[in-house]
Design a protein around this motif. Structure first.
Motif, mmCIF file in Angstrom:
data_model
loop_
_atom_site.group_PDB
_atom_site.id
_atom_site.type_symbol
_atom_site.label_atom_id
_atom_site.label_comp_id
_atom_site.label_asym_id
_atom_site.label_seq_id
_atom_site.Cartn_x
_atom_site.Cartn_y
_atom_site.Cartn_z
ATOM 1 N N ASP A 1 -0.046 -1.785 -8.717
ATOM 2 C CA ASP A 1 -1.064 -2.923 -9.635
ATOM 3 C C ASP A 1 -0.480 -2.580 -11.047
ATOM 4 O OD1 ASP A 1 -0.565 0.039 -9.906
ATOM 5 O OD2 ASP A 1 -2.692 0.083 -9.532
ATOM 6 N N ASP A 2 -1.347 -3.327 -11.805
ATOM 7 C CA ASP A 2 -1.626 -3.351 -12.486
ATOM 8 C C ASP A 2 0.109 -4.431 -13.195
ATOM 9 O OD1 ASP A 2 -2.388 -3.902 -15.218
ATOM 10 O OD2 ASP A 2 -2.471 -2.131 -15.736
ATOM 11 N N GLU A 3 0.036 -5.609 -12.325
ATOM 12 C CA GLU A 3 1.277 -5.973 -13.020
ATOM 13 C C GLU A 3 1.378 -6.554 -14.515
ATOM 14 O OE1 GLU A 3 2.368 -9.239 -9.960
ATOM 15 O OE2 GLU A 3 2.164 -7.715 -8.237
ATOM 16 N N ALA A 4 -0.294 -7.378 -14.152
ATOM 17 C CA ALA A 4 0.307 -7.656 -16.182
ATOM 18 C C ALA A 4 0.836 -6.756 -17.261
ATOM 19 C CB ALA A 4 -1.496 -8.380 -16.290
ATOM 20 N N LYS A 5 0.528 -5.170 -16.727
ATOM 21 C CA LYS A 5 0.736 -4.304 -17.574
ATOM 22 C C LYS A 5 2.021 -3.313 -16.973
ATOM 23 C CE LYS A 5 -3.620 -3.960 -20.054
ATOM 24 N NZ LYS A 5 -4.325 -3.082 -20.596
ATOM 25 N N THR A 6 3.311 -4.122 -16.910
ATOM 26 C CA THR A 6 4.522 -3.268 -15.805
ATOM 27 C C THR A 6 5.308 -3.826 -16.795
ATOM 28 O OG1 THR A 6 2.985 -2.912 -14.208
ATOM 29 C CG2 THR A 6 5.442 -2.948 -13.827
ATOM 30 N N LEU A 7 6.207 -3.663 -17.050
ATOM 31 C CA LEU A 7 7.146 -3.822 -18.099
ATOM 32 C C LEU A 7 8.699 -3.554 -17.051
ATOM 33 C CD1 LEU A 7 6.708 -1.792 -21.488
ATOM 34 C CD2 LEU A 7 6.295 -3.969 -20.638
ATOM 35 N N ALA A 8 9.523 -4.105 -17.548
ATOM 36 C CA ALA A 8 10.910 -4.269 -16.432
ATOM 37 C C ALA A 8 12.023 -4.097 -17.039
ATOM 38 C CB ALA A 8 11.208 -5.260 -16.546
ATOM 39 N N CYS A 9 12.754 -2.751 -17.463
ATOM 40 C CA CYS A 9 13.893 -2.659 -18.342
ATOM 41 C C CYS A 9 15.285 -3.455 -18.017
ATOM 42 C CB CYS A 9 14.975 -1.487 -17.759
ATOM 43 S SG CYS A 9 16.173 -0.702 -18.506
ATOM 44 N N ASP A 10 15.086 -4.278 -18.856
ATOM 45 C CA ASP A 10 16.336 -5.107 -18.877
ATOM 46 C C ASP A 10 17.897 -4.940 -18.659
ATOM 47 O OD1 ASP A 10 14.578 -7.461 -20.398
ATOM 48 O OD2 ASP A 10 14.575 -6.730 -21.535
ATOM 49 N N GLU A 11 17.970 -3.856 -18.993
ATOM 50 C CA GLU A 11 19.256 -3.201 -17.980
ATOM 51 C C GLU A 11 19.405 -2.877 -17.004
ATOM 52 O OE1 GLU A 11 22.633 -1.889 -18.544
ATOM 53 O OE2 GLU A 11 21.617 -3.066 -19.751
ATOM 54 N N CYS A 12 18.713 -1.673 -16.119
ATOM 55 C CA CYS A 12 18.660 -1.457 -14.846
ATOM 56 C C CYS A 12 18.062 -1.952 -14.104
ATOM 57 C CB CYS A 12 17.718 -0.329 -14.554
ATOM 58 S SG CYS A 12 16.685 0.674 -15.680
ATOM 59 N N GLY A 13 16.024 -3.205 -14.760
ATOM 60 C CA GLY A 13 15.679 -3.712 -13.873
ATOM 61 C C GLY A 13 14.522 -3.122 -13.105
ATOM 62 N N ARG A 14 14.570 -2.031 -12.978
ATOM 63 C CA ARG A 14 13.311 -1.646 -12.932
ATOM 64 C C ARG A 14 12.072 -0.929 -13.638
ATOM 65 N NH1 ARG A 14 15.275 4.080 -10.945
ATOM 66 N NH2 ARG A 14 13.664 4.513 -9.393
ATOM 67 N N PHE A 15 10.522 -0.656 -12.541
ATOM 68 C CA PHE A 15 8.823 -1.150 -13.363
ATOM 69 C C PHE A 15 9.147 0.097 -14.089
ATOM 70 C CE2 PHE A 15 10.125 -4.400 -9.663
ATOM 71 C CZ PHE A 15 10.551 -5.138 -10.386
ATOM 72 N N TYR A 16 8.056 -0.092 -14.627
ATOM 73 C CA TYR A 16 7.497 0.990 -15.491
ATOM 74 C C TYR A 16 6.028 0.820 -15.907
ATOM 75 C CZ TYR A 16 11.972 2.505 -15.624
ATOM 76 O OH TYR A 16 13.445 3.474 -15.314
ATOM 77 N N HIS A 17 5.277 1.743 -15.895
ATOM 78 C CA HIS A 17 4.223 0.830 -15.931
ATOM 79 C C HIS A 17 3.681 1.860 -17.466
ATOM 80 C CE1 HIS A 17 1.386 1.061 -11.541
ATOM 81 N NE2 HIS A 17 1.964 0.057 -12.048
ATOM 82 N N MET A 18 3.046 0.716 -18.640
ATOM 83 C CA MET A 18 2.996 0.820 -19.595
ATOM 84 C C MET A 18 2.403 2.177 -20.375
ATOM 85 S SD MET A 18 1.986 -3.089 -21.346
ATOM 86 C CE MET A 18 1.457 -1.991 -22.696
ATOM 87 N N ARG A 19 1.399 2.543 -18.576
ATOM 88 C CA ARG A 19 0.340 3.569 -19.022
ATOM 89 C C ARG A 19 0.891 4.879 -18.766
ATOM 90 N NH1 ARG A 19 -1.622 0.860 -14.484
ATOM 91 N NH2 ARG A 19 -1.548 2.717 -12.520
ATOM 92 N N SER B 1 0.944 -1.426 0.028
ATOM 93 C CA SER B 1 0.162 -0.112 -0.085
ATOM 94 C C SER B 1 0.746 1.434 0.364
ATOM 95 C CB SER B 1 -1.465 -0.025 0.777
ATOM 96 O OG SER B 1 -0.493 -0.108 2.402
ATOM 97 N N THR B 2 2.112 1.224 -0.039
ATOM 98 C CA THR B 2 3.349 2.454 0.056
ATOM 99 C C THR B 2 3.501 2.204 -1.172
ATOM 100 O OG1 THR B 2 3.578 1.332 2.477
ATOM 101 C CG2 THR B 2 4.852 3.501 1.199
ATOM 102 N N LYS B 3 3.642 3.906 -1.387
ATOM 103 C CA LYS B 3 4.006 3.997 -3.289
ATOM 104 C C LYS B 3 5.689 4.107 -2.620
ATOM 105 C CE LYS B 3 0.051 7.548 -5.026
ATOM 106 N NZ LYS B 3 0.103 8.766 -5.567
ATOM 107 N N CYS B 4 6.471 3.652 -4.105
ATOM 108 C CA CYS B 4 7.178 3.392 -3.437
ATOM 109 C C CYS B 4 8.459 3.261 -5.546
ATOM 110 C CB CYS B 4 8.070 1.987 -3.093
ATOM 111 S SG CYS B 4 10.408 1.943 -3.096
ATOM 112 N N ASN B 5 8.940 4.460 -5.329
ATOM 113 C CA ASN B 5 9.913 4.699 -7.017
ATOM 114 C C ASN B 5 10.767 3.348 -6.614
ATOM 115 O OD1 ASN B 5 9.129 7.647 -6.528
ATOM 116 N ND2 ASN B 5 8.358 7.115 -8.054
ATOM 117 N N TYR B 6 10.791 2.722 -6.130
ATOM 118 C CA TYR B 6 11.835 1.099 -6.081
ATOM 119 C C TYR B 6 11.317 -0.359 -6.391
ATOM 120 C CZ TYR B 6 14.772 4.750 -4.171
ATOM 121 O OH TYR B 6 16.158 6.252 -4.491
ATOM 122 N N CYS B 7 10.474 -0.178 -5.808
ATOM 123 C CA CYS B 7 9.985 -1.542 -5.724
ATOM 124 C C CYS B 7 8.427 -1.557 -7.003
ATOM 125 C CB CYS B 7 9.625 -2.100 -4.817
ATOM 126 S SG CYS B 7 8.707 -1.627 -3.679
ATOM 127 N N GLY B 8 8.395 -0.369 -7.273
ATOM 128 C CA GLY B 8 7.042 -0.016 -7.898
ATOM 129 C C GLY B 8 6.950 0.704 -9.554
#
Length: 628
Positions: free
Chosen positions: A170-188, A155-162
């Motif tokens: 949320d919305d793990e099905a539409k979350t991309l992980a960078c193949d270089e740095c490994g951080r997560f990005y919502h497609m939206r 429930s906590t916003k985090c720019n490192y694990c979110g």
């Protein structure tokens, strides 16, 4: 390559195996198993043999070179005591050939004593395996990684694990992980939203590389769109000095000093150079750009005629030279075509006035009562004066035309409306002028060709030499005979001086065996090689010739004897026959000094007694009357 394998289980076993740098680790383990078995007669299962190098265990699927293993390096072999497989029945048949351990019911791969701790550990593992459902093929869930910033709180916003942008998880099905740095990005949340999951590797905006700006192997950099390609100078076709305008001097004249007055020994009238930088290296005219060599306190020693001022007049034996200054050089110097201010009798202009045998007058100028008492000035003519006086200009480059003296100088208004200082020079040289028939014959006799060491000329020279080497010896000899070379032969007077210098007989014999293209090359061989002091690396001054045949400066030799003893600084020979330091201090090879003064008239002026200035010349330059 060969690699050593060392096993220290119970007893030390050494073996040597052959591996390939690009080979697999699994192949190396197979070779190690066979080598250890041959060394001690005991079978070593491959599944329980681990190789360790540099504190790291070699993993299957990796290459040998990935661990930086080199020839003759040593690998530590570790034999696992237990096989943690899905069941005890997975122990292969080759393991049954080893000695059994009755305490645990497991097998020991090597006849070695086991401690109580080993037995307890093996019992514990055996009990766990006995109580494990071997039919289950599911692996235990791995413990999820814990975020150090939010403790993985959903429930906590985090720019490192979110999401990096919004911080939501949320919305793990539409979350991309960078193949270089490994951080997560919502497609939206992306700057350019993505609607479909990418099939290939995906990189965030911080890790993506533009293939247009990446230079691949064996590909040259495209400079057609660079900033320099858009400048006006990129479209110019004129060659500004062949790349020599911004070059620096790689050689300095060592035959004479920079304040030398008069001709340069070894340089004849008619010698020409391609670039001004080469004139600087020869010592004829030291400044690489300025047209006057001199300061406001010393007379000028050389000038270059380049037709830079419209007031210049050239009549060969006489010419009128215009001083420097008056141009606005704050912007592009090449575009400064007209004079914008009056010239002043300062700096180089004053040095030309000091060269005249008359009192310096800052307002009206002066004229020498006897112009032959003026300071001799070396004069060079550039090919640029061919626009106005082609009969006296060289075909290319800069040419040395001999000694001139200042007759008078005066101030007058120039063509631009501003005042300039003008100087009348008159030739006073024993060698004929290069534009005369005698001068041209002299140039042909001495072989004074254009000196050119530009990159293009050096490349052409190397290509020509390669062609000569490829031809037959007869053709090469024929081409060599057609080239006229001047062979330097000392005069009878100089040969007599050399004969008297018995201490350097071997050195003069070596010099005489060689052939030189000009007297300048002959002097370079002496001043830059044969007679260079091994301590100060300069032309030997106050020379002392040791008993072993080496020439050293007197002060340098005395200093070396005080520090290292009575030995030669070059060959370490005993020179006790020369006496103590006090005796050497007053010693000098006068025969060698006589030879050098005959070749270089200015030699020794720094440590010899200087003659008094001629009284009449002092009077003419200072304006004072001297009683004779």
């Amino acid at each position: 390559m060969q690699v050593k394998v060392k096993l220290t289980a119970g007893k030390i076993v050494n073996a040597v195996i052959e591996v390939e740098r690009t080979g697999d680790v699994k192949d190396a383990r197979k070779s190690a198993s066979k080598a250890l078995e041959a060394a001690c007669g005991t079978k070593f299962p491959i599944s329980r043999l681990a190789l360790i190098y540099g504190g790291k265990q070699l993993a299957d699927g990796m290459k040998i070179h990935e661990y930086s293993i080199k020839h003759n390096d040593t690998l530590l072999a570790h034999l696992k005591a237990l096989v943690l497989s899905d069941s005890l029945d997975s122990i292969n048949s080759e393991d049954t050939s080893v000695i059994n351990t009755p305490e645990s019911g497991l097998v020991s791969p090597f006849p070695m004593p086991l401690t109580n701790g080993d037995v307890q550990m093996m019992d514990t593992v055996a009990n766990k395996l006995a109580n494990t459902d071997v039919t289950s093929t599911e692996e235990p869930d791995a413990e999820p990684a814990q975020c150090d910033h939010c403790d993985s709180n959903a429930s906590t916003k985090c720019n490192y694990c979110g999401c990096v942008y919004c911080g939501l998880k949320d919305d793990e099905a539409k979350t991309l992980a960078c193949d270089e740095c490994g951080r997560f990005y919502h497609m939206r949340c992306l700057p350019e939203p993505v609607t479909e999951l990418p099939e290939d590797d995906w990189y965030c905006e911080y890790c993506v590389n533009d293939p247009n700006i990446v230079i691949s192997g064996e590909t040259k950099l495209d400079l057609s769109k660079s900033r320099k390609a858009k400048m006006p100078s990129a479209k110019q076709t004129k060659s500004w000095g062949g790349g020599m305008a911004c070059a620096s001097a790689s050689k300095t004249c060592t035959i004479v000093g920079k304040d030398h007055v008069g001709p340069i020994p070894g340089v004849h009238v008619g010698q020409a150079w391609r670039y001004r930088l080469q004139v600087t290296a020869s010592g004829v005219h030291r400044p690489p750009v300025a047209g006057i060599s001199g300061t406001s306190t010393t007379p000028a020693v050389s000038i270059v005629l380049a037709g830079g001022y419209p007031e210049d007049e050239d009549r060969g034996e006489e010419f009128t030279y215009t001083g420097s200054g008056g141009y606005d050089l704050s912007g592009n110097k090449r575009t400064a075509k007209s004079q914008t201010s009056d010239q002043e009798l300062t700096r180089q202009n004053r040095s030309l006035a000091l060269a005249c045998a008359a009192e310096v007058d800052d307002l009206n100028g002066a004229e020498a009562a006897d112009w032959k008492l003026s300071t001799p000035v070396r004069v060079c003519r550039s090919y640029k004066i061919a626009k106005k006086h082609p009969e006296f200009a060289p075909e290319a480059g800069v040419r040395y035309d001999g000694i001139y003296r200042v007759v008078k100088y005066w101030r007058q208004k120039g063509e631009s409306g501003h005042y300039v200082w003008r100087y009348l020079f008159r030739r006073d040289d024993t060698e004929p002028a290069p534009w005369t028939a005698e001068g041209k014959a002299n140039i042909e006799r001495w072989g004074l060709t254009l000196f050119d060491e530009s990159p293009a000329a050096l490349e052409a020279k190397a290509a020509k030499a390669s062609v000569k080497r490829a031809r037959k010896n007869k053709e090469v000899a024929r081409m060599t005979r057609t080239k006229k070379l001047y062979t330097c032969t000392p005069s009878p007077e100089l040969l007599e001086m050399i004969r008297l210098d018995e201490a350097n007989t071997r050195m003069w014999a070596t010099i005489a065996d060689n052939t030189y293209e000009s007297i300048g090359k002959y002097l370079e061989a002496l001043c830059e090689n044969a007679l260079v002091c091994p301590i100060c690396q300069e032309l030997v001054q106050q020379p002392v010739t040791t008993s072993c045949g080496h020439n050293i400066c007197n002060p340098c030799l005395c200093k070396a004897m005080k520090q290292y003893g009575v030995i030669c600084p070059i060959c370490r020979s005993d020179i006790a026959d020369m006496g103590s330091v006090e005796n050497v201090r007053s010693t000098m090879n006068q025969d060698l000094v006589t030879i050098l003064k005959a070749l270089i008239p200015s030699y020794g002026k720094g440590w010899e007694v200087k003659p008094n200035v001629v009284g009449i010349q002092h009077a003419l330059r200072s304006g004072k009357v001297v009683d004779e």
